[in-house]
Motif scaffolding. Sequence first.
Motif, PDB file in Angstrom:
ATOM      1  N   LEU A 250       0.831  -1.201   0.000  1.00 58.29           N
ATOM      2  CA  LEU A 250       0.000   0.000   0.000  1.00 58.29           C
ATOM      3  C   LEU A 250       0.864   1.249   0.000  1.00 58.29           C
ATOM      4  N   HIS A 251       0.658   2.103  -0.997  1.00 57.47           N
ATOM      5  CA  HIS A 251       1.423   3.334  -1.174  1.00 57.47           C
ATOM      6  C   HIS A 251       0.458   4.522  -1.180  1.00 57.47           C
ATOM      7  N   LEU A 252       0.906   5.667  -0.661  1.00 58.87           N
ATOM      8  CA  LEU A 252       0.101   6.885  -0.659  1.00 58.87           C
ATOM      9  C   LEU A 252       0.853   7.998  -1.374  1.00 58.87           C
ATOM     10  N   ALA A 253       0.116   8.813  -2.113  1.00 61.40           N
ATOM     11  CA  ALA A 253       0.683  10.031  -2.689  1.00 61.40           C
ATOM     12  C   ALA A 253      -0.407  11.078  -2.740  1.00 61.40           C
ATOM     13  N   GLY A 254      -0.071  12.327  -2.373  1.00 61.94           N
ATOM     14  CA  GLY A 254      -1.073  13.371  -2.361  1.00 61.94           C
ATOM     15  C   GLY A 254      -0.496  14.724  -2.697  1.00 61.94           C
ATOM     16  N   PHE A 255      -1.381  15.597  -3.171  1.00 60.45           N
ATOM     17  CA  PHE A 255      -1.006  16.931  -3.605  1.00 60.45           C
ATOM     18  C   PHE A 255      -1.610  17.972  -2.659  1.00 60.45           C
ATOM     19  N   SER A 256      -0.825  18.942  -2.225  1.00 60.42           N
ATOM     20  CA  SER A 256      -1.306  20.095  -1.472  1.00 60.42           C
ATOM     21  C   SER A 256      -2.045  19.645  -0.211  1.00 60.42           C
ATOM     22  N   LEU A 257      -3.347  19.933  -0.081  1.00 60.80           N
ATOM     23  CA  LEU A 257      -4.065  19.461   1.096  1.00 60.80           C
ATOM     24  C   LEU A 257      -4.095  17.933   1.127  1.00 60.80           C
ATOM     25  N   GLY A 258      -4.159  17.304  -0.034  1.00 59.17           N
ATOM     26  CA  GLY A 258      -4.071  15.840  -0.076  1.00 59.17           C
ATOM     27  C   GLY A 258      -2.741  15.339   0.434  1.00 59.17           C
ATOM     28  N   GLY A 259      -1.661  16.075   0.167  1.00 59.81           N
ATOM     29  CA  GLY A 259      -0.362  15.719   0.734  1.00 59.81           C
ATOM     30  C   GLY A 259      -0.358  15.860   2.241  1.00 59.81           C
ATOM     31  N   ASN A 260      -1.014  16.917   2.732  1.00 58.26           N
ATOM     32  CA  ASN A 260      -1.160  17.102   4.172  1.00 58.26           C
ATOM     33  C   ASN A 260      -1.902  15.914   4.793  1.00 58.26           C
ATOM     34  N   PHE A 261      -2.995  15.480   4.170  1.00 55.62           N
ATOM     35  CA  PHE A 261      -3.721  14.319   4.671  1.00 55.62           C
ATOM     36  C   PHE A 261      -2.842  13.069   4.645  1.00 55.62           C
ATOM     37  N   CYS A 262      -2.059  12.878   3.586  1.00 54.82           N
ATOM     38  CA  CYS A 262      -1.170  11.716   3.514  1.00 54.82           C
ATOM     39  C   CYS A 262      -0.179  11.703   4.671  1.00 54.82           C
TER      40      CYS A 262
ATOM     41  N   ASP B   8       1.646  24.670   7.529  1.00 52.35           N
ATOM     42  CA  ASP B   8       1.003  25.483   8.556  1.00 52.35           C
ATOM     43  C   ASP B   8      -0.155  26.211   7.886  1.00 52.35           C
ATOM     44  N   PRO B   9      -1.397  25.768   8.100  1.00 49.46           N
ATOM     45  CA  PRO B   9      -2.533  26.362   7.387  1.00 49.46           C
ATOM     46  C   PRO B   9      -2.704  27.857   7.627  1.00 49.46           C
ATOM     47  N   GLU B  10      -2.308  28.371   8.782  1.00 53.58           N
ATOM     48  CA  GLU B  10      -2.415  29.813   9.008  1.00 53.58           C
ATOM     49  C   GLU B  10      -1.536  30.571   8.032  1.00 53.58           C
ATOM     50  N   HIS B  11      -0.350  30.052   7.769  1.00 52.36           N
ATOM     51  CA  HIS B  11       0.546  30.711   6.820  1.00 52.36           C
ATOM     52  C   HIS B  11       0.023  30.588   5.392  1.00 52.36           C
ATOM     53  N   THR B  12      -0.556  29.432   5.068  1.00 53.64           N
ATOM     54  CA  THR B  12      -1.131  29.260   3.735  1.00 53.64           C
ATOM     55  C   THR B  12      -2.312  30.204   3.533  1.00 53.64           C
ATOM     56  N   MET B  13      -3.169  30.328   4.546  1.00 53.41           N
ATOM     57  CA  MET B  13      -4.296  31.258   4.459  1.00 53.41           C
ATOM     58  C   MET B  13      -3.806  32.684   4.239  1.00 53.41           C
ATOM     59  N   ALA B  14      -2.770  33.078   4.975  1.00 52.28           N
ATOM     60  CA  ALA B  14      -2.225  34.428   4.822  1.00 52.28           C
ATOM     61  C   ALA B  14      -1.681  34.634   3.410  1.00 52.28           C
ATOM     62  N   ARG B  15      -1.016  33.619   2.864  1.00 56.06           N
ATOM     63  CA  ARG B  15      -0.496  33.722   1.499  1.00 56.06           C
ATOM     64  C   ARG B  15      -1.643  33.897   0.497  1.00 56.06           C
ATOM     65  N   LEU B  16      -2.705  33.128   0.669  1.00 50.13           N
ATOM     66  CA  LEU B  16      -3.821  33.208  -0.264  1.00 50.13           C
ATOM     67  C   LEU B  16      -4.529  34.555  -0.183  1.00 50.13           C
ATOM     68  N   GLU B  17      -4.653  35.096   1.021  1.00 45.40           N
ATOM     69  CA  GLU B  17      -5.358  36.375   1.181  1.00 45.40           C
ATOM     70  C   GLU B  17      -4.524  37.551   0.681  1.00 45.40           C
ATOM     71  N   ALA B  18      -3.212  37.488   0.887  1.00 46.78           N
ATOM     72  CA  ALA B  18      -2.358  38.634   0.552  1.00 46.78           C
ATOM     73  C   ALA B  18      -1.669  38.491  -0.798  1.00 46.78           C
TER      74      ALA B  18
ATOM     75  N   GLY C  54      -5.472  22.665  13.968  1.00 44.24           N
ATOM     76  CA  GLY C  54      -5.897  21.276  14.058  1.00 44.24           C
ATOM     77  C   GLY C  54      -5.433  20.404  12.921  1.00 44.24           C
ATOM     78  N   TYR C  55      -5.109  20.976  11.770  1.00 44.74           N
ATOM     79  CA  TYR C  55      -4.580  20.135  10.692  1.00 44.74           C
ATOM     80  C   TYR C  55      -3.185  20.561  10.237  1.00 44.74           C
ATOM     81  N   ALA C  56      -2.506  21.351  11.059  1.00 46.50           N
ATOM     82  CA  ALA C  56      -1.102  21.677  10.793  1.00 46.50           C
ATOM     83  C   ALA C  56      -0.228  20.432  11.002  1.00 46.50           C
ATOM     84  N   VAL C  57       0.854  20.348  10.241  1.00 48.61           N
ATOM     85  CA  VAL C  57       1.782  19.222  10.405  1.00 48.61           C
ATOM     86  C   VAL C  57       3.145  19.686  10.901  1.00 48.61           C
ATOM     87  N   VAL C  58       3.237  20.950  11.326  1.00 46.55           N
ATOM     88  CA  VAL C  58       4.500  21.467  11.869  1.00 46.55           C
ATOM     89  C   VAL C  58       4.653  21.038  13.330  1.00 46.55           C
ATOM     90  N   ASP C  59       5.775  21.439  13.907  1.00 42.88           N
ATOM     91  CA  ASP C  59       6.122  21.105  15.286  1.00 42.88           C
ATOM     92  C   ASP C  59       6.199  19.574  15.410  1.00 42.88           C
TER      93      ASP C  59
END
Length: 335
Positions: free
Chosen positions: A152-164, A189-199, A261-266
Amino acid sequence: MTGDIPPAAGDFRPPAWLAHPHVQSIFASLPFRRPAVERRCAALLGASFDEILDCGDGVRLLSHHATHARLGEAPAKRLAVLLHGWEGSANSLYMLSLGQHLFARGFDVVRLNLRDHGDSHHLNPGIFHSCRIAEVVGAVRRLQELYPEQSLHLAGFSLGGNFCLRVAARAPAAGIDLARVVAICPVLDPEHTMARLEAGWVLYRRYFLWKWRRSLRKKQAAWPEIYDLTDAMRLGTLTEMTAHLVKLFGDYPTVSDYLHGYAVVDGALAGIVHPTRIISAADDPIIPAADLARLARPQALEITCTPLGGHCGYYEGGRGSTWIEREVYATLMRS
């Protein structure tokens, strides 16, 4: 297909006219490419059937499963589960293209839709949010139960990569045995991604707002007795929409709590024990590459940060496979 391990794709070096990060991020997914991609993916599409997975707790997720057995060929030894990005689907061009690349090289391929993505809004009454990791863990566990003879192998893109990555971190406790995992430009870090998308460049923000509103309309149409999402669809920023929906349907006191809640940092990835690779680009306009330094580094985790590539781009302009597809295949085939 031989048993040889394919070489790594080498450094990503696009032609100059494709090198800009915005070009990389949008070009490979432009709608005019769909007819050619679907023709190239005819084998994958012809071998695919819809499979609704019981993920536990009454949750069902829609997948599209391509098997070599459906073509009268010998059963595959490897199963690749692919996860799309936010407001993408199992039929996004990058999902089809990677799926075909792996299928042509001997993998069976499952293209999994996250909740309320693709044509799946009717399957579950609860609305999608990115902290719904338990059901994706459940889907992967169910696939292993159904097809225990395949690695079983997993591969994901962007949010899908985060889920993987989050599935990989939870796999030991869930009893899931993963061969390899690849996360392509994952949300860190979704907070940083949100900031990038907004700005950042307004096109990204408008694109995601348009797709999110379209998804909310589908959810409301599927469950009119539960949802009136009119107020949410009138809001003009991703932050406002997120705050509104978290307040109505989330179990989080603040937007910051939800995003964390869905950050993968730290320490979020410290539990990874199966071979896992992150491939990100330093010029990604949506995911700050600086956040890679904030990840836990268990021995099983490998991180590759290329100078160029944009967000899930890695497109070289040809009609065949892309750099990222060759690199994912090379990674999954390592001994």
